[in-house]
Design a protein around this motif. Structure first.
Motif, PDB file in Angstrom:
ATOM      1  N   ASP A 180       0.856  -1.191   0.000  1.00 39.67           N
ATOM      2  CA  ASP A 180       0.000   0.000   0.000  1.00 39.67           C
ATOM      3  C   ASP A 180       0.889   1.237   0.000  1.00 39.67           C
ATOM      4  OD1 ASP A 180      -2.098   1.715   0.142  1.00 39.67           O
ATOM      5  OD2 ASP A 180      -2.477   1.423   2.282  1.00 39.67           O
ATOM      6  N   LEU A 181       1.186   1.752  -1.176  1.00 40.17           N
ATOM      7  CA  LEU A 181       2.083   2.894  -1.321  1.00 40.17           C
ATOM      8  C   LEU A 181       1.256   4.169  -1.505  1.00 40.17           C
ATOM      9  CD1 LEU A 181       5.178   3.661  -1.822  1.00 40.17           C
ATOM     10  CD2 LEU A 181       4.521   3.693  -4.242  1.00 40.17           C
ATOM     11  N   PRO A 182       1.412   5.155  -0.620  1.00 44.04           N
ATOM     12  CA  PRO A 182       0.680   6.423  -0.785  1.00 44.04           C
ATOM     13  C   PRO A 182       1.356   7.288  -1.846  1.00 44.04           C
ATOM     14  CG  PRO A 182       2.034   6.521   1.191  1.00 44.04           C
ATOM     15  CD  PRO A 182       2.200   5.130   0.625  1.00 44.04           C
ATOM     16  N   ARG A 183       1.284   6.841  -3.092  1.00 45.45           N
ATOM     17  CA  ARG A 183       2.086   7.433  -4.167  1.00 45.45           C
ATOM     18  C   ARG A 183       1.769   8.908  -4.378  1.00 45.45           C
ATOM     19  NH1 ARG A 183       2.068   7.490 -10.078  1.00 45.45           N
ATOM     20  NH2 ARG A 183       4.177   7.071 -10.889  1.00 45.45           N
ATOM     21  N   GLU A 184       0.481   9.282  -4.361  1.00 43.41           N
ATOM     22  CA  GLU A 184       0.138  10.674  -4.603  1.00 43.41           C
ATOM     23  C   GLU A 184       0.721  11.579  -3.527  1.00 43.41           C
ATOM     24  OE1 GLU A 184      -4.042  11.095  -5.075  1.00 43.41           O
ATOM     25  OE2 GLU A 184      -4.073  10.106  -7.044  1.00 43.41           O
ATOM     26  N   ARG A 185       0.636  11.146  -2.289  1.00 45.88           N
ATOM     27  CA  ARG A 185       1.180  11.946  -1.188  1.00 45.88           C
ATOM     28  C   ARG A 185       2.693  12.056  -1.306  1.00 45.88           C
ATOM     29  NH1 ARG A 185       2.237  10.150   4.028  1.00 45.88           N
ATOM     30  NH2 ARG A 185       0.845   8.362   3.808  1.00 45.88           N
ATOM     31  N   ILE A 186       3.346  10.958  -1.684  1.00 46.02           N
ATOM     32  CA  ILE A 186       4.801  10.983  -1.848  1.00 46.02           C
ATOM     33  C   ILE A 186       5.201  11.933  -2.971  1.00 46.02           C
ATOM     34  CG2 ILE A 186       6.795   9.601  -2.557  1.00 46.02           C
ATOM     35  CD1 ILE A 186       5.390   7.208  -1.144  1.00 46.02           C
ATOM     36  N   ARG A 190       5.015  15.464  -1.913  1.00 46.55           N
ATOM     37  CA  ARG A 190       6.198  15.802  -1.120  1.00 46.55           C
ATOM     38  C   ARG A 190       7.412  15.969  -2.023  1.00 46.55           C
ATOM     39  NH1 ARG A 190       9.618  17.646   1.036  1.00 46.55           N
ATOM     40  NH2 ARG A 190      10.553  17.335   3.098  1.00 46.55           N
ATOM     41  N   ALA A 191       7.503  15.150  -3.055  1.00 47.15           N
ATOM     42  CA  ALA A 191       8.592  15.282  -4.018  1.00 47.15           C
ATOM     43  C   ALA A 191       8.542  16.638  -4.712  1.00 47.15           C
ATOM     44  CB  ALA A 191       8.528  14.154  -5.040  1.00 47.15           C
ATOM     45  N   ALA A 192       7.333  17.053  -5.113  1.00 45.49           N
ATOM     46  CA  ALA A 192       7.183  18.352  -5.778  1.00 45.49           C
ATOM     47  C   ALA A 192       7.593  19.491  -4.849  1.00 45.49           C
ATOM     48  CB  ALA A 192       5.738  18.528  -6.234  1.00 45.49           C
ATOM     49  N   ASP A 193       7.273  19.365  -3.578  1.00 44.62           N
ATOM     50  CA  ASP A 193       7.659  20.400  -2.610  1.00 44.62           C
ATOM     51  C   ASP A 193       9.176  20.508  -2.469  1.00 44.62           C
ATOM     52  OD1 ASP A 193       5.025  21.013  -2.099  1.00 44.62           O
ATOM     53  OD2 ASP A 193       4.897  19.765  -0.290  1.00 44.62           O
ATOM     54  N   LEU A 243      -0.141  14.986 -12.698  1.00 47.37           N
ATOM     55  CA  LEU A 243      -0.019  16.435 -12.535  1.00 47.37           C
ATOM     56  C   LEU A 243      -1.124  16.970 -11.636  1.00 47.37           C
ATOM     57  CD1 LEU A 243       1.328  19.121 -13.242  1.00 47.37           C
ATOM     58  CD2 LEU A 243      -0.117  19.212 -15.297  1.00 47.37           C
ATOM     59  N   ALA A 244      -2.366  16.530 -11.858  1.00 47.74           N
ATOM     60  CA  ALA A 244      -3.473  16.992 -11.035  1.00 47.74           C
ATOM     61  C   ALA A 244      -3.294  16.589  -9.580  1.00 47.74           C
ATOM     62  CB  ALA A 244      -4.793  16.448 -11.582  1.00 47.74           C
ATOM     63  N   SER A 245      -2.723  15.406  -9.354  1.00 50.07           N
ATOM     64  CA  SER A 245      -2.540  14.915  -7.986  1.00 50.07           C
ATOM     65  C   SER A 245      -1.513  15.732  -7.214  1.00 50.07           C
ATOM     66  CB  SER A 245      -2.118  13.439  -7.997  1.00 50.07           C
ATOM     67  OG  SER A 245      -0.762  13.288  -8.380  1.00 50.07           O
ATOM     68  N   LEU A 246      -0.667  16.480  -7.928  1.00 46.53           N
ATOM     69  CA  LEU A 246       0.300  17.352  -7.256  1.00 46.53           C
ATOM     70  C   LEU A 246      -0.375  18.574  -6.645  1.00 46.53           C
ATOM     71  CD1 LEU A 246       3.228  17.334  -9.868  1.00 46.53           C
ATOM     72  CD2 LEU A 246       2.911  15.823  -7.890  1.00 46.53           C
ATOM     73  N   GLU A 247      -1.630  18.810  -7.033  1.00 43.10           N
ATOM     74  CA  GLU A 247      -2.400  19.951  -6.544  1.00 43.10           C
ATOM     75  C   GLU A 247      -1.643  21.255  -6.775  1.00 43.10           C
ATOM     76  OE1 GLU A 247      -3.300  19.026  -2.479  1.00 43.10           O
ATOM     77  OE2 GLU A 247      -4.649  17.367  -3.016  1.00 43.10           O
ATOM     78  N   PRO A 248      -1.238  21.492  -8.033  1.00 43.43           N
ATOM     79  CA  PRO A 248      -0.413  22.669  -8.309  1.00 43.43           C
ATOM     80  C   PRO A 248      -1.204  23.972  -8.207  1.00 43.43           C
ATOM     81  CG  PRO A 248      -1.041  21.598 -10.359  1.00 43.43           C
ATOM     82  CD  PRO A 248      -1.532  20.718  -9.245  1.00 43.43           C
ATOM     83  N   ARG A 249      -0.521  25.013  -7.760  1.00 48.52           N
ATOM     84  CA  ARG A 249      -1.108  26.346  -7.774  1.00 48.52           C
ATOM     85  C   ARG A 249      -0.987  26.925  -9.175  1.00 48.52           C
ATOM     86  NH1 ARG A 249       1.737  26.107  -2.947  1.00 48.52           N
ATOM     87  NH2 ARG A 249       3.574  27.054  -3.938  1.00 48.52           N
ATOM     88  N   LYS A 295       7.189  15.549 -17.046  1.00 50.92           N
ATOM     89  CA  LYS A 295       8.353  16.389 -16.715  1.00 50.92           C
ATOM     90  C   LYS A 295       7.866  17.820 -16.587  1.00 50.92           C
ATOM     91  CE  LYS A 295      12.841  17.892 -18.623  1.00 50.92           C
ATOM     92  NZ  LYS A 295      13.683  17.855 -19.851  1.00 50.92           N
ATOM     93  N   VAL A 296       8.066  18.397 -15.416  1.00 49.05           N
ATOM     94  CA  VAL A 296       7.610  19.759 -15.153  1.00 49.05           C
ATOM     95  C   VAL A 296       8.736  20.559 -14.515  1.00 49.05           C
ATOM     96  CG1 VAL A 296       5.143  19.216 -14.991  1.00 49.05           C
ATOM     97  CG2 VAL A 296       6.585  19.028 -12.956  1.00 49.05           C
TER      98      VAL A 296
END
Length: 218
Positions: A127-133, A136-139, A175-181, A213-214
């Protein structure tokens, strides 16, 4: 005090770390030892800086980055894999450029900010919380830095009992899961690509993967 029930340690649920350690111990090497193709294609033109390699496995990507002048923090859930990766780095003469760290990324995460954060096939048997990880990676991406996420688009054809509850997100969904501003990221690559991989019998087969890639704009 006595009890009429006993617990068999062998029947207790195993952690993801134990499952991955067991998988790595089955053979001397699981992966090819070569860096991932998309990483090489998308990063070769970047000026080296600080890089974070999430789910580094046996270390091929981290060693390749270090060989190109990057200062790399590389993390994995398997201590067996990290041990092999450290040997690979020493043999390649880049051990001083790589900081190997053990993390269960759903629980802990490397400190700092990075010019490149790479998550290549960050999938798991548990059970990997991939979206949350990935958030955090984007941050962890510094201003002007790059986040590169590569993943499978589906199960391989040889998977005997694919779990119907497992979804492989599209690049747009990642990309959407990153919740970008608004205006926070510039999309440089978003799409699917085909890759040739040998099946368990050694026969080449084509798999579909995807990549996002962003660049952080501010």
């Amino acid at each position: 005090m006595t009890s009429d029930s006993t617990t068999d340690p062998a029947s207790a649920p195993r952690t993801d770390a134990e499952l991955w350690d067991e998988r790595y111990r089955r053979s001397d090497r699981i992966w090819s030892g070569n860096p991932n193709t998309v990483l090489v294609r998308e990063v070769s033109d970047l000026a080296p800086g600080r890089a974070l390699d999430l789910g580094c496995g046996e270390g091929a990507d981290a060693v390749w980055l270090a060989g190109r002048g990057w200062e790399v923090t590389a993390t994995d859930l398997s201590r067996v894999a990290l041990g092999r990766a450290a040997v690979h780095a020493a043999e390649a003469g880049v051990a001083d450029r790589i900081d190997w760290q053990w993390h269960d990324l759903g629980v802990s995460f490397p400190d700092g900010t990075y010019d490149l954060v790479s998550a290549q096939f960050l999938h798991s048997m548990g059970d990997l919380p991939r979206e949350r990880i990935l958030r955090r990676a984007a941050d962890s991406v510094a201003p002007g830095g790059i986040l590169l996420v590569v993943g499978h688009a589906g199960f391989p054809h040889w998977e005997p009992n694919p779990d119907p509850s497992v979804r492989f997100p599209t690049p747009d969904e990642v990309l959407a899961s990153l919740e970008p501003r608004p205006g926070e990221w510039e999309v440089l690559l978003s799409g699917e690509h085909e890759r040739v991989q040998n099946d368990p019998d050694g026969n080449p087969t084509t798999r579909t993967d995807n990549a996002l890639k962003v660049r952080r704009t501010g």
